[in-house]
Design a protein around this motif. Structure first.
Motif, PDB file in Angstrom:
ATOM      1  N   LEU A 205      -3.817  -5.813 -18.699  1.00 29.69           N
ATOM      2  CA  LEU A 205      -4.906  -5.199 -17.789  1.00 29.69           C
ATOM      3  C   LEU A 205      -5.288  -6.324 -16.954  1.00 29.69           C
ATOM      4  N   SER A 206      -5.532  -5.949 -15.572  1.00 31.16           N
ATOM      5  CA  SER A 206      -6.128  -6.728 -14.501  1.00 31.16           C
ATOM      6  C   SER A 206      -7.619  -6.881 -14.820  1.00 31.16           C
ATOM      7  N   MET A 207      -8.111  -7.938 -14.095  1.00 27.96           N
ATOM      8  CA  MET A 207      -9.463  -8.072 -14.094  1.00 27.96           C
ATOM      9  C   MET A 207     -10.345  -7.047 -13.567  1.00 27.96           C
ATOM     10  N   ARG A 208      -9.633  -6.520 -12.365  1.00 28.59           N
ATOM     11  CA  ARG A 208     -10.318  -5.512 -11.826  1.00 28.59           C
ATOM     12  C   ARG A 208     -10.524  -4.066 -12.490  1.00 28.59           C
ATOM     13  N   GLN A 209      -9.354  -3.782 -13.502  1.00 27.63           N
ATOM     14  CA  GLN A 209      -9.288  -2.717 -13.990  1.00 27.63           C
ATOM     15  C   GLN A 209     -10.129  -2.921 -15.271  1.00 27.63           C
ATOM     16  N   PHE A 210     -10.183  -3.977 -15.770  1.00 28.48           N
ATOM     17  CA  PHE A 210     -11.277  -4.108 -16.925  1.00 28.48           C
ATOM     18  C   PHE A 210     -12.513  -4.007 -16.589  1.00 28.48           C
ATOM     19  N   ARG A 211     -13.012  -4.401 -15.316  1.00 31.84           N
ATOM     20  CA  ARG A 211     -14.295  -4.239 -14.991  1.00 31.84           C
ATOM     21  C   ARG A 211     -14.704  -2.737 -14.366  1.00 31.84           C
ATOM     22  N   HIS A 212     -13.734  -2.270 -14.298  1.00 33.09           N
ATOM     23  CA  HIS A 212     -13.736  -0.652 -13.604  1.00 33.09           C
ATOM     24  C   HIS A 212     -14.695   0.223 -14.511  1.00 33.09           C
ATOM     25  N   SER A 213     -15.482   1.041 -14.177  1.00 35.10           N
ATOM     26  CA  SER A 213     -16.555   1.775 -15.066  1.00 35.10           C
ATOM     27  C   SER A 213     -15.750   2.844 -15.539  1.00 35.10           C
TER      28      SER A 213
ATOM     29  N   LEU B 116      -5.588  -2.831  -4.864  1.00 33.06           N
ATOM     30  CA  LEU B 116      -4.704  -1.929  -5.294  1.00 33.06           C
ATOM     31  C   LEU B 116      -4.053  -2.145  -6.683  1.00 33.06           C
ATOM     32  N   ILE B 117      -4.507  -3.082  -7.127  1.00 36.13           N
ATOM     33  CA  ILE B 117      -4.245  -3.286  -8.624  1.00 36.13           C
ATOM     34  C   ILE B 117      -4.603  -2.069  -9.554  1.00 36.13           C
ATOM     35  N   VAL B 118      -5.936  -1.398  -9.287  1.00 40.07           N
ATOM     36  CA  VAL B 118      -6.374  -0.547 -10.263  1.00 40.07           C
ATOM     37  C   VAL B 118      -5.323   0.680 -10.070  1.00 40.07           C
ATOM     38  N   PRO B 119      -5.152   1.515  -9.005  1.00 41.47           N
ATOM     39  CA  PRO B 119      -4.105   2.609  -9.075  1.00 41.47           C
ATOM     40  C   PRO B 119      -2.710   2.138  -9.567  1.00 41.47           C
ATOM     41  N   LEU B 120      -2.162   0.690  -9.248  1.00 40.46           N
ATOM     42  CA  LEU B 120      -1.232   0.428  -9.924  1.00 40.46           C
ATOM     43  C   LEU B 120      -1.246   0.179 -11.354  1.00 40.46           C
ATOM     44  N   GLY B 121      -2.008  -0.338 -11.803  1.00 41.05           N
ATOM     45  CA  GLY B 121      -2.298  -0.629 -13.165  1.00 41.05           C
ATOM     46  C   GLY B 121      -2.257   0.944 -13.910  1.00 41.05           C
TER      47      GLY B 121
ATOM     48  N   ARG C  57       1.187  -1.338   0.094  1.00 39.09           N
ATOM     49  CA  ARG C  57       0.069  -0.136   0.016  1.00 39.09           C
ATOM     50  C   ARG C  57       0.885   1.235  -0.057  1.00 39.09           C
ATOM     51  N   LYS C  58       2.158   1.132   0.497  1.00 39.97           N
ATOM     52  CA  LYS C  58       2.885   2.410   0.526  1.00 39.97           C
ATOM     53  C   LYS C  58       3.897   2.468  -0.520  1.00 39.97           C
TER      54      LYS C  58
END
Length: 708
Positions: free
Chosen positions: A545-553, A512-517, A458-459
């Motif tokens: 792209l991660s799964m969370r990124q891909f599904r992000h609106s 955290l994969i969304v901000p990291l991506g 996280r840091k």
């Protein structure tokens, strides 16, 4: 495919039915009243003519339903032939009406000539098409093909209207001339020859469309019989011939549908089934493999949550299997594995499934139990199965197993974790010299380390501990670099480099994969733009792209914003998704379509490790398939992996997609991929992932000199 009984019955019914219809129609013709002929004949003739013309144009259109990079010569010739026949049928029917002194409407001289020309062209064309040798040809330009067909029609039409050239009058005072009868007699003989040629080819069993084409030729043969039997311009035989030809066109269209749609679809289904079986089954034991286990176990865990049940995972290992392999040889050792697998499978109880993980490891999943003690009791009974020896080449061999067991939800929360913990329990059992061991948290301190690592993760982004490395993608035909994949790395201040396999799943689970991506995407685009501004040859950069990124609106807004911010043109960015992201088809298609609309390329990463239905894969708005490294690594040693790579490459070519192979580590793999016409590759054979400065020096500066 040999001629089957259903096709034989169809041909026999058409042959006998056509003969019976011919005989019945001749009886009806001799007894029909003049009132019926005068009142009903023109309407039925006009209707039949328009049906015939529409059927021919339909055959032409159907030929272009599925356009691939290559077509067969037969398919192109049929397309041309029936467009030509359709034009003759159309001219025939629009020029049909000629009023006689009695007030009745009948065939005009010109109309009969068009019909006759159409019959001759149809019969001669079919015979030619099925006599010449079949082969694949490059996709012709549709406009040029249409123009050539139209030009041929105009030439034949011009010759047809000139009586003095080759076609004299076909009518004399309302009667059909001897010329009309002779022409259609010869045409009928050609139809008979065509039917014989088609029958002989069908008996050889080469093409699935031949039965329907043969039925069409028989219909044309009977149609010519009607025309030969006709005596007058308004003879019912002309009407019967037209409707018999319509039946012939129907069968031709059905045969073409078999060629264009049915046969490719069945081949595609077979290729899909073969690829899925090879990808999800162990080649030695035939049991479902680790890929299938992961998929199935995820479903079992989801069901267990809803029903508040336990799920047990047993990892089994044959003790001293290396000794068996060394003493008996590889083939005999494989027979031992198959017998062990079959014994486990045949003795499995309801709620149990057996998997083969390769080498000497097996997995059993258990769901039909309610306490840990029940699971342990069942596990001990599995050990007792091998108190009886296995027989190999007539000799009995006593083997023993070691088993590690982990139970969900007590010993892990994901399929990977449960399998890993059961495997840890197995290795712990071997270290202790016991046959059975259940996983205990005390075996390792992963939970605490995992929690600490998540806190550090996280840091890490704010503290600038992440950096990108780049791996080149090489065009196998030219040997030139055509792109690069950007990969994230984590340099921990205390622990040093952290493996992506360790921190990426943590980032996925924690969100955290969304901000990291987003950081990876922005950094990769910015670096690529810097290299372009330095004057280096423009290359496409690939970002996962991660799964969370891909599904992000807000994914599309984020991508567009980063491209505007960095100034990178969309065409120089490629986003990599996995097969699992397309399970929700409607949502995935919409997301991918929006990404494609802004000009960004899309590829499917690790292709072959998930489940892709070819039924909708062909419709996905993607540009590339990336073959997973697990197939490439052993492509020279494992024929199944070679078959998977070959199948994926062939399928991608037919879908007009590019193919990139990952994990290329030696020249033998490279040569194999090149022989399979794989477009691009990446792997340690070319370069491991390296930092931007090294990548620039090795692959940009020394290859492409700056132009500005």
């Amino acid at each position: 495919m040999k001629a089957n009984s259903q096709d034989q019955r169809k041909v026999i019914w058409v042959a006998l039915g056509g003969l019976l219809c011919f005989l019945a129609s001749q009886w009806y013709r001799s007894s029909a009243s003049s009132d019926l002929i005068i009142s009903g004949y023109p309407v039925l003739t006009l209707l039949g003519g328009f049906v015939a013309a529409a059927a021919c144009i339909g055959i032409y259109n159907q030929s272009w339903l599925f356009q691939t990079q290559k077509l067969t010569l037969r398919r192109v010739l049929i397309t041309t032939l029936f467009l030509l026949i359709g034009l003759f049928e159309l001219i025939h029917i629009v020029s049909y009406a000629e009023e006689v002194p009695s007030g009745a409407m009948m065939e005009s001289e010109f109309s009969l000539k068009m019909m006759t020309l159409g019959s001759v062209v149809c019969t001669a064309g079919l015979l030619l098409i099925y006599v010449v040798r079949e082969k694949e040809i490059a996709l012709p330009r549709k406009f040029l093909l249409f123009s050539g067909t139209l030009g041929t029609f105009i030439m034949l039409y011009t010759l047809g209207v000139q009586e003095w050239i080759w076609l004299p009058k076909l009518t004399e005072e309302g009667l059909l001339s001897g010329t009309f009868t002779r022409i259609h007699l010869l045409t009928g003989l050609l139809c008979g020859i065509t039917a014989v040629v088609l029958f002989l080819k069908w008996k050889k069993g080469k093409d699935g469309d031949l039965p329907s084409i043969l039925c069409g030729a028989l219909c044309f043969f009977y149609g010519e019989g009607y025309l030969v039997s006709a005596a007058e311009v308004n003879d019912l035989n002309l009407l019967f011939a037209m409707w018999m030809n319509c039946m012939g066109y129907f069968f031709i269209q059905k045969g073409l549908y078999t060629t264009v749609v049915d046969t490719p679809f069945l081949k595609q289904q077979a290729a899909e089934a073969k690829m899925n079986y090879i990808a999800h089954h162990d080649d030695v034991t035939g049991l479902p493999n680790r890929r299938r286990l992961s998929q199935r176990l995820r479903t079992l865990l989801d069901d267990a949550v809803e029903q508040e049940q336990l799920v047990g995972v047993l990892v089994l290992n044959i003790n001293r299997f290396k000794t068996i392999n060394d003493s008996l040889g590889q083939q005999a050792a494989n027979r031992v594995l198959r017998q062990v697998g079959q014994r486990l499978k045949h003795s499995s109880l309801p709620g149990e499934e057996v998997y083969g993980l390769g080498r000497d490891e097996f997995v059993i999943t258990m769901t039909d139990f309610w306490t840990t003690e029940n699971a342990l009791r069942r596990t001990r009974s599995i050990l007792q199965l091998f108190e009886k020896p296995v027989m190999v080449d007539g000799n009995d061999y006593h083997i023993t197993l070691g088993i590690g067991i982990a139970i969900y939800p007590h010993d892990g929360g994901s399929p990977e974790e449960i399998i890993q913990n059961a495997d840890t329990a197995l290795h712990n059992a071997k270290e202790q010299g016991i046959e059975l061991n259940r996983y205990a948290h005390a075996m390792q301190m992963k939970a605490q380390e995992r929690l600490q690592l998540e806190n550090d993760l996280r840091k890490a982004l704010d503290r600038g501990q992440f950096y990108l490395v780049y791996q080149p993608q090489i065009n196998l035909a030219s040997g030139m670099i055509v792109g690069m994949e950007a990969l994230v790395r984590w340099q921990h201040p205390q622990r040093g480099p952290i493996s992506p396999a360790e921190f990426i799943p943590l980032a996925e689970e924690s969100g955290l994969i969304v901000p990291l991506g987003e950081w990876v995407l922005r950094e990769a685009c910015a670096q690529n733009k810097l290299w372009q501004e330095a004057g280096y040859r423009k290359l496409c950069v690939s970002v996962n792209l991660s799964m969370r990124q891909f599904r992000h609106s807000h994914l599309l807004d984020n991508i567009s914003g980063i491209l505007r911010e960095t100034g990178l043109e969309p065409v120089w960015l490629e986003l990599e998704i996995t097969e699992s992201m397309t399970f929700d088809k409607d949502r995935a298609f919409e997301q991918l379509r929006k990404i494609k609309e802004i000009g960004v390329h899309i590829s499917i990463d690790d292709f072959g490790t998930g489940y892709s239905s070819l039924h909708y894969l062909k419709d996905l708005p993607i540009d590339r398939l990336k073959i997973d490294r697990s197939f490439v690594n052993e492509v020279m040693e494992d024929s199944n992996n070679a078959a998977i790579v070959s199948t994926i490459t062939s399928m991608a070519h037919h879908l007009q997609l590019k193919v990139t192979a990952e994990g290329v580590e030696n020249e033998a793999q490279l040569l194999f991929l090149r022989d399979q016409h794989c477009h691009e590759a990446q792997g340690y054979f070319f370069s491991k992932p390296i930092v931007a400065a090294d990548f620039e020096k090795r692959f940009l500066r020394d290859v492409d000199k700056p132009t500005g």
